[in-house]
Design a protein around this motif. Structure first.
Motif, mmCIF file in Angstrom:
data_model
loop_
_atom_site.group_PDB
_atom_site.id
_atom_site.type_symbol
_atom_site.label_atom_id
_atom_site.label_comp_id
_atom_site.label_asym_id
_atom_site.label_seq_id
_atom_site.Cartn_x
_atom_site.Cartn_y
_atom_site.Cartn_z
ATOM 1 N N ILE A 41 0.842 -1.192 0.000
ATOM 2 C CA ILE A 41 0.000 0.000 0.000
ATOM 3 C C ILE A 41 0.882 1.249 0.000
ATOM 4 O O ILE A 41 2.096 1.175 0.197
ATOM 5 C CB ILE A 41 -1.036 0.025 1.165
ATOM 6 N N SER A 42 0.256 2.391 -0.220
ATOM 7 C CA SER A 42 0.988 3.655 -0.300
ATOM 8 C C SER A 42 1.754 3.935 0.993
ATOM 9 O O SER A 42 1.297 3.579 2.081
ATOM 10 C CB SER A 42 -0.045 4.759 -0.535
ATOM 11 N N ASP A 43 2.931 4.525 0.853
ATOM 12 C CA ASP A 43 3.728 4.967 1.997
ATOM 13 C C ASP A 43 4.403 3.810 2.742
ATOM 14 O O ASP A 43 4.904 3.979 3.851
ATOM 15 C CB ASP A 43 2.842 5.780 2.973
ATOM 16 N N GLY A 45 7.061 2.180 1.690
ATOM 17 C CA GLY A 45 8.520 2.264 1.555
ATOM 18 C C GLY A 45 9.078 1.608 0.298
ATOM 19 O O GLY A 45 10.288 1.381 0.210
ATOM 20 N N LYS A 46 8.225 1.330 -0.689
ATOM 21 C CA LYS A 46 8.693 0.648 -1.914
ATOM 22 C C LYS A 46 9.756 1.477 -2.648
ATOM 23 O O LYS A 46 10.838 0.976 -2.963
ATOM 24 C CB LYS A 46 7.505 0.391 -2.863
ATOM 25 N N SER A 47 9.429 2.743 -2.895
ATOM 26 C CA SER A 47 10.372 3.569 -3.669
ATOM 27 C C SER A 47 11.653 3.847 -2.879
ATOM 28 O O SER A 47 12.716 4.052 -3.466
ATOM 29 C CB SER A 47 9.719 4.899 -4.054
ATOM 30 N N THR A 48 11.548 3.840 -1.563
ATOM 31 C CA THR A 48 12.749 4.038 -0.742
ATOM 32 C C THR A 48 13.717 2.877 -0.964
ATOM 33 O O THR A 48 14.934 3.070 -1.074
ATOM 34 C CB THR A 48 12.356 4.141 0.756
ATOM 35 N N ILE A 49 13.177 1.677 -1.075
ATOM 36 C CA ILE A 49 14.020 0.500 -1.339
ATOM 37 C C ILE A 49 14.711 0.657 -2.697
ATOM 38 O O ILE A 49 15.912 0.416 -2.836
ATOM 39 C CB ILE A 49 13.166 -0.789 -1.282
ATOM 40 N N ILE A 184 16.664 10.093 0.574
ATOM 41 C CA ILE A 184 16.108 8.797 0.993
ATOM 42 C C ILE A 184 14.858 9.012 1.856
ATOM 43 O O ILE A 184 13.891 8.267 1.780
ATOM 44 C CB ILE A 184 17.170 7.986 1.792
ATOM 45 N N HIS A 185 14.886 10.062 2.682
ATOM 46 C CA HIS A 185 13.755 10.299 3.603
ATOM 47 C C HIS A 185 12.607 11.079 2.978
ATOM 48 O O HIS A 185 11.536 11.176 3.575
ATOM 49 C CB HIS A 185 14.229 11.035 4.869
ATOM 50 N N MET A 186 12.839 11.685 1.810
ATOM 51 C CA MET A 186 11.767 12.535 1.272
ATOM 52 C C MET A 186 10.604 11.672 0.775
ATOM 53 O O MET A 186 10.784 10.524 0.403
ATOM 54 C CB MET A 186 12.309 13.457 0.173
ATOM 55 N N THR A 189 4.957 10.585 -3.699
ATOM 56 C CA THR A 189 4.045 9.507 -4.080
ATOM 57 C C THR A 189 4.349 9.047 -5.500
ATOM 58 O O THR A 189 4.525 9.873 -6.388
ATOM 59 C CB THR A 189 2.591 10.033 -4.033
ATOM 60 N N THR A 190 4.401 7.733 -5.710
ATOM 61 C CA THR A 190 4.649 7.203 -7.057
ATOM 62 C C THR A 190 3.339 7.166 -7.844
ATOM 63 O O THR A 190 2.344 6.614 -7.385
ATOM 64 C CB THR A 190 5.235 5.777 -6.970
ATOM 65 N N LEU A 191 3.379 7.760 -9.023
ATOM 66 C CA LEU A 191 2.233 7.667 -9.940
ATOM 67 C C LEU A 191 2.718 6.863 -11.148
ATOM 68 O O LEU A 191 3.822 7.079 -11.639
ATOM 69 C CB LEU A 191 1.761 9.050 -10.373
ATOM 70 N N GLY A 211 2.833 2.472 -7.898
ATOM 71 C CA GLY A 211 2.210 3.369 -6.932
ATOM 72 C C GLY A 211 1.245 2.561 -6.068
ATOM 73 O O GLY A 211 0.502 1.717 -6.574
ATOM 74 N N GLY A 212 1.236 2.805 -4.765
ATOM 75 C CA GLY A 212 0.438 1.981 -3.859
ATOM 76 C C GLY A 212 -0.945 2.534 -3.547
ATOM 77 O O GLY A 212 -1.753 1.876 -2.885
ATOM 78 N N GLN A 213 -1.236 3.770 -4.024
ATOM 79 C CA GLN A 213 -2.558 4.337 -3.734
ATOM 80 C C GLN A 213 -3.635 3.504 -4.426
ATOM 81 O O GLN A 213 -3.378 2.895 -5.471
ATOM 82 C CB GLN A 213 -2.620 5.773 -4.236
ATOM 83 N N VAL A 324 10.955 -0.358 10.949
ATOM 84 C CA VAL A 324 11.104 -0.911 12.295
ATOM 85 C C VAL A 324 11.543 0.178 13.282
ATOM 86 O O VAL A 324 11.210 0.120 14.469
ATOM 87 C CB VAL A 324 12.071 -2.121 12.273
ATOM 88 N N ASP A 325 12.269 1.201 12.790
ATOM 89 C CA ASP A 325 12.687 2.301 13.677
ATOM 90 C C ASP A 325 11.464 3.064 14.197
ATOM 91 O O ASP A 325 11.380 3.391 15.393
ATOM 92 C CB ASP A 325 13.638 3.263 12.935
ATOM 93 N N LEU A 326 10.490 3.306 13.307
ATOM 94 C CA LEU A 326 9.291 4.046 13.725
ATOM 95 C C LEU A 326 8.396 3.177 14.607
ATOM 96 O O LEU A 326 7.727 3.673 15.513
ATOM 97 C CB LEU A 326 8.517 4.560 12.510
HETATM 98 N N1 LIG Z 1 11.757 6.342 9.401
HETATM 99 C C1 LIG Z 1 11.599 5.589 8.316
HETATM 100 N N2 LIG Z 1 11.021 6.119 7.235
HETATM 101 C C2 LIG Z 1 10.881 5.317 6.152
HETATM 102 C C3 LIG Z 1 11.309 3.966 6.117
HETATM 103 N N3 LIG Z 1 11.023 3.459 4.893
HETATM 104 C C4 LIG Z 1 10.450 4.451 4.190
HETATM 105 N N4 LIG Z 1 10.357 5.569 4.955
HETATM 106 C C5 LIG Z 1 9.767 6.863 4.565
HETATM 107 O O1 LIG Z 1 8.387 6.635 4.283
HETATM 108 C C6 LIG Z 1 7.959 7.524 3.255
HETATM 109 C C7 LIG Z 1 7.258 6.735 2.176
HETATM 110 O O2 LIG Z 1 8.148 5.934 1.479
HETATM 111 P P1 LIG Z 1 7.970 5.614 -0.086
HETATM 112 O O3 LIG Z 1 9.126 4.733 -0.441
HETATM 113 O O4 LIG Z 1 7.766 6.853 -0.853
HETATM 114 O O5 LIG Z 1 6.616 4.769 -0.070
HETATM 115 P P2 LIG Z 1 5.919 4.024 -1.305
HETATM 116 O O6 LIG Z 1 5.532 2.671 -0.830
HETATM 117 O O7 LIG Z 1 6.787 4.089 -2.514
HETATM 118 O O8 LIG Z 1 4.604 4.899 -1.508
HETATM 119 P P3 LIG Z 1 3.736 5.085 -2.877
HETATM 120 O O9 LIG Z 1 4.668 5.520 -3.954
HETATM 121 O O10 LIG Z 1 2.701 6.109 -2.545
HETATM 122 O O11 LIG Z 1 3.115 3.748 -3.152
HETATM 123 C C8 LIG Z 1 9.216 8.271 2.777
HETATM 124 O O12 LIG Z 1 9.237 9.543 3.391
HETATM 125 C C9 LIG Z 1 10.349 7.410 3.275
HETATM 126 O O13 LIG Z 1 11.525 8.126 3.529
HETATM 127 C C10 LIG Z 1 11.920 3.433 7.303
HETATM 128 O O14 LIG Z 1 12.306 2.271 7.395
HETATM 129 N N5 LIG Z 1 12.022 4.290 8.361
#
Ligand SMILES: Nc1nc2c(ncn2[C@@H]2O[C@H](COP(=O)(O)OP(=O)(O)OP(=O)(O)O)[C@@H](O)[C@H]2O)c(=O)[nH]1
Ligand SMILES: [Mg+2]
Length: 409
Positions: A41-43, A45-49, A184-186, A189-191, A211-213, A324-326
């Motif tokens: 789902i959205s948010d 962390g997919k794009s962060t990986i 990395i932290h920003m 949203t992926t479209l 995109g997870g929305q 896991v940190d949050l």
């Molecule tokens: N503190 C923390 N923040 C994280 C972690 N993983 C991702 N984030 C943050 O969470 C937010 C969302 O991450 P994205 O990678 O954009 O999420 P997404 O799944 O790609 O979301 P969509 O594109 O909407 O589907 C970003 O601000 C990341 O920096 C984590 O392990 N710890």
């Protein structure tokens, strides 16, 4: 006469052998091509990986024509991405202040808070100098500081602000250049659907980020054919949030106890026993208002529907229990059982990360047949070494299964 009749036969044999060896080589090459899907789902962390893969030491990015990009492309982000990040990060901060302003809004609150609450779009249209002045003014307000101290785990507080708020001195200045960690932290949203391709050990990986929305999910099915592995990402920190598409619930914390959070490299012990464990949770969060969905429940439901998809029946499933940190931060002030009452029946009094993560993992495993394997990992996608280590573990499993010919590709 005899010789003349043998010659075309030998030619045909040679041709056959050539074709067979070509097919064998193509099969081998195909088995080294791996298609991976990042779902969730959205948010979550997919794009962060995906961003972290830029920093992997052991891989080379390949462009669409399959020619190698310069290796230094992988050493981080290019200039355009860095400049773009300045604006995305500022918008992230303005959005976070907007959410908070909406919560603390009451009649005697001052005009800047009202501006954030009602007209934050105006701030983004201002000259940079004015925009920065407003950000710096609002962050110094006692009510904003107090909110962060007391309610940092409020579900309306976006995850990124835990990182950006303490870094505002560096970020809210005119000559700010984002660091790789900032990018990395920003939150962006992926479209649509994005693909990167890279060589990893002896394999070429096509990694697809979606995109997870909810509105984006109907596009996913078009990419389900020939998938070697699904990496399903879930935010552990979403247990007290409702879906982005739904109104947020208001839940108060008791003030944040400061504690240092160790980097975690953890592979689930449940991987070894797979689904033979007794699944003790029946899931389902307590939600305050009808029509709202807990985001963790939503992720579990989505995982179940994907797991049952016909096209993905031979794909390997990886479950990334992310953020896991949050989770650790939230569990220091919130009892998990406040949201998932069944947790109390399962284990009482233990509000630790390990125990809660195991409960959440068992929610995902619930209902799976013993032969339906999933490989779960606890991760923090914002830490490169953590993602690289986990990705390597996953690839060991995926490549082995791929070469056994158990997958479609
Ligand atoms: N503190 C923390 N923040 C994280 C972690 N993983 C991702 N984030 C943050 O969470 C937010 C969302 O991450 P994205 O990678 O954009 O999420 P997404 O799944 O790609 O979301 P969509 O594109 O909407 O589907 C970003 O601000 C990341 O920096 C984590 O392990 N710890
Ligand atoms: Mg994304």
């Amino acid at each position: 006469m005899g010789l003349a009749s043998c010659k075309p036969e030998r030619d045909a044999e040679r041709q056959n052998r050539q074709i067979e060896s070509q097919i064998r080589m193509e099969n081998q090459a195909n088995k080294r091509k791996v298609k991976m899907l990042l779902l969730g789902i959205s948010d979550s962390g997919k794009s962060t990986i995906v961003k972290q893969m830029r920093f992997f030491k052991n891989s080379r990015l390949v462009d669409k024509q399959n020619t190698y990009c310069r290796v230094n492309y992988l050493d981080g982000f290019n200039e355009t991405e860095v400049v773009n990040a300045i604006f995305v990060i500022r918008n992230n901060i303005i959005d976070a202040f907007k959410n908070i302003s909406n919560i603390i809004l009451h009649s005697d609150i001052n005009s800047v808070i009202k501006l954030f609450a009602h007209e934050s779009g105006k701030i983004e249209m201002m000259q940079e100098v004015d925009e920065l002045k407003i950000i710096n003014t609002v962050r110094d307000y006692t009510c904003i500081k107090e909110f962060f101290e007391r309610f940092s785990c409020h579900p309306a507080v976006p995850d990124h602000i835990h990182y950006f708020f303490p870094n505002l001195d560096r970020i809210a200045v005119a000559n700010y250049i984002p660091t790789p960690e900032d990018i990395i932290h920003m939150r962006q949203t992926t479209l649509g659907v994005h693909e990167i391709s890279f060589d990893y050990t002896k394999h070429t990986i096509r990694l697809i980020d979606v995109g997870g929305q909810k509105t984006e999910r109907r596009k996913w099915i078009h990419f389900f054919e020939g998938v070697t592995a699904v990496m399903f990402t879930c935010s552990l920190a979403s247990f007290n949030q409702t879906t982005e598409e739904e109104p947020k619930s208001f839940v108060e914390g008791n003030g944040l106890r400061k504690q240092s959070i160790p980097a975690v490299l953890w592979e689930s012990s449940l991987n070894k026993v797979q689904n033979r464990i007794m699944v003790r949770s029946s899931g389902k969060a307590r939600v305050e208002k009808p029509g709202m969905i807990n985001r963790l429940d939503e992720a579990v439901e989505l995982f179940r529907s994907i797991r049952e998809n016909h096209f993905l029946r031979t794909s390997t499933f990886m479950l990334f229990l992310n953020k896991v940190d949050l989770l650790a931060k939230k569990l220091s002030i919130i009892r998990f059982s406040e949201y998932f009452p069944d947790y109390k029946k399962w284990i009482n009094g233990d509000n630790s990360v390990a125990s809660v993560a195991e409960f959440i993992e068992s929610m995902f495993r619930e209902g799976l047949e013993p032969d339906q394997k999933i490989y779960a990992h606890l991760i923090q996608a914002t830490v490169t070494t953590n993602v690289e280590f986990t990705f390597a573990l996953c690839c060991d499993v995926i490549f082995e299964r791929n070469l056994e010919g158990t997958t479609l590709e």
